[in-house]
Motif scaffolding. Structure first.
Motif, mmCIF file in Angstrom:
data_model
loop_
_atom_site.group_PDB
_atom_site.id
_atom_site.type_symbol
_atom_site.label_atom_id
_atom_site.label_comp_id
_atom_site.label_asym_id
_atom_site.label_seq_id
_atom_site.Cartn_x
_atom_site.Cartn_y
_atom_site.Cartn_z
ATOM 1 N N ILE A 4 28.000 38.609 40.963
ATOM 2 C CA ILE A 4 28.221 37.640 41.894
ATOM 3 C C ILE A 4 28.011 36.536 41.706
ATOM 4 N N GLN A 6 30.826 35.663 40.024
ATOM 5 C CA GLN A 6 32.478 36.495 39.460
ATOM 6 C C GLN A 6 33.305 36.437 40.549
ATOM 7 N N PRO A 7 34.437 36.577 40.581
ATOM 8 C CA PRO A 7 35.364 37.141 41.367
ATOM 9 C C PRO A 7 34.786 38.522 42.238
ATOM 10 N N TRP A 8 34.732 39.169 43.448
ATOM 11 C CA TRP A 8 34.595 40.692 43.798
ATOM 12 C C TRP A 8 35.583 40.987 43.604
ATOM 13 N N TRP A 10 38.316 44.393 44.626
ATOM 14 C CA TRP A 10 38.668 44.808 45.822
ATOM 15 C C TRP A 10 37.840 46.034 46.650
ATOM 16 N N TYR A 11 37.371 46.527 45.624
ATOM 17 C CA TYR A 11 36.162 47.618 45.997
ATOM 18 C C TYR A 11 35.036 47.182 46.870
ATOM 19 N N SER A 13 34.828 44.024 48.481
ATOM 20 C CA SER A 13 34.923 43.534 49.516
ATOM 21 C C SER A 13 36.302 44.478 50.477
ATOM 22 N N GLY A 14 36.663 45.136 50.734
ATOM 23 C CA GLY A 14 36.891 45.444 51.578
ATOM 24 C C GLY A 14 36.102 46.573 52.263
ATOM 25 N N PRO A 15 35.266 47.054 51.888
ATOM 26 C CA PRO A 15 34.417 47.398 51.795
ATOM 27 C C PRO A 15 33.557 46.973 52.621
ATOM 28 N N LEU A 16 33.004 45.090 52.525
ATOM 29 C CA LEU A 16 32.427 44.254 53.581
ATOM 30 C C LEU A 16 33.093 43.702 54.543
ATOM 31 N N ILE A 17 34.430 43.910 54.055
ATOM 32 C CA ILE A 17 35.386 43.619 55.519
ATOM 33 C C ILE A 17 35.263 44.709 56.556
ATOM 34 N N ALA A 18 34.936 46.008 55.729
ATOM 35 C CA ALA A 18 35.252 46.692 57.037
ATOM 36 C C ALA A 18 33.356 46.402 58.012
ATOM 37 N N LEU A 19 32.536 46.372 57.001
ATOM 38 C CA LEU A 19 31.017 46.098 57.124
ATOM 39 C C LEU A 19 31.068 44.881 57.934
#
Lengths: 185, 137
Positions: A4, A6-8, A10-11, A13-19
């Protein structure tokens, strides 16, 4: 916990934005952050000078609460969820930035030249930030949405207008970075 | 209760924007130079899942958690406003390195010069409101 801090990637972060978009839709709302700018103008009394700001902004209060949450989230993320906020960008970008006089690529989250302590004493930098913000605000309302409203929400709904807008976003960004940056930095 | 859920979504959004580095000026610069996959991976994977979710909601007529009908309306078709507005937005996105969501996140993260960008964005919004009827849409 280390993952957590560390930088997150893309795989994640992207799904979390969709969430986030999915949660807002299931709450009966929409994912679109630039609408808040219009709401803030309306609260500030802009309805006196333009019809565009005469709308029921109270119905948009939920979105302002999301924005306030985003401020808090930024505070929490940098203070409690990050060891080191340096952004590891590619070596090519670091080199290209050095040629523009931006020397902290790869070792900071934001360039000191634009977002550091000394900015408020540089008229040129203030002007650049002001113009950048102005274009974002003007362009977002003209296009009827920003990255969240068009690139995520609109394209998710397979909207051709959103595709035109997103192609425009990229055309503008490419123009700025490749042709205008060498002139202003 | 509803307000609290919006606040929590916002906090989560702010954390994701910061930790994904989508709020970093450097990442936006790198994206427009095509020198890393990172931002394309974020937008692409969000979009792929977003399409699946949105089509599911539309086809199944999913109701909101409050039992209300969810209507995802189509955007009105035209060209000029999306193309011109889009390019202007992109110019600003490249320069300031922040779109409207990350602006709030960066403020919370303590990058105070972002206040100038936010002020500019409010001025831009105001200017659009004043000029709206004279612009091609």
């Amino acid at each position: 916990m280390d993952k957590i801090l560390q930088p997150w990637p893309w795989y994640v972060s992207g799904p979390l934005i969709a969430l986030i978009m999915a949660i807002l839709i299931l709450l009966g709302k929409r994912f679109g952050m630039s609408s808040n700018l219009r709401t803030i103008c309306a609260i500030g009394g802009a309805g006196k000078v333009a019809d565009f700001f005469r709308f029921d902004w109270k119905a948009q209060r939920w979105n302002l609460i999301v924005a306030i949450g985003a401020v808090l989230g930024g505070y929490i993320a940098i203070n409690f969820l990050s060891n080191d906020a340096a952004v590891t960008i590619s070596q090519d970008s670091i080199e290209a930035l050095k040629e523009l006089g931006i020397t902290d690529g790869g070792s900071a989250y934001m360039p000191a030249l634009l977002f550091g302590e000394g900015v408020f004493s540089s008229t040129k930098t203030i002007l650049l930030l002001l113009v950048g913000g102005f274009l974002v605000g003007f362009g977002a309302r003209y296009a009827g949405g920003c990255t969240s409203g068009h690139a995520i929400s609109g394209l998710s709904n397979l909207q051709l207008p959103s595709l035109i807008a997103v192609i425009g976003f990229f055309a503008g960004g490419l123009l700025m970075v490749h042709f205008i940056f060498p002139l202003i930095f | 209760m509803r307000s609290l859920s919006y606040l929590l979504v916002g906090i989560f959004f702010g954390i994701v924007m910061f930790k994904s580095e989508a709020a970093s000026w450097f990442r936006i610069y790198e994206m427009f130079r095509f020198e890393a996959f990172h931002m394309y991976g974020i937008i692409g994977s969000a979009l792929l899942l977003g399409i699946v979710f949105t089509q599911w909601v539309k086809r199944k007529g999913v109701k909101s958690v409050y039992g209300e009908k969810i209507s995802i309306v189509d955007k009105k078709m035209s060209f000029a406003r999306y193309a011109i507005g889009g390019v202007l937005f992109g110019l600003g996105w490249g320069l300031a390195g922040a779109c409207p969501g990350p602006m709030y996140t960066l403020l919370g993260a303590g990058f105070l010069p972002i206040l100038v960008v936010i002020f500019g964005a409010l001025l831009g919004t105001l200017a659009y409101g004043l000029l709206k009827n004279r612009l091609p849409h």
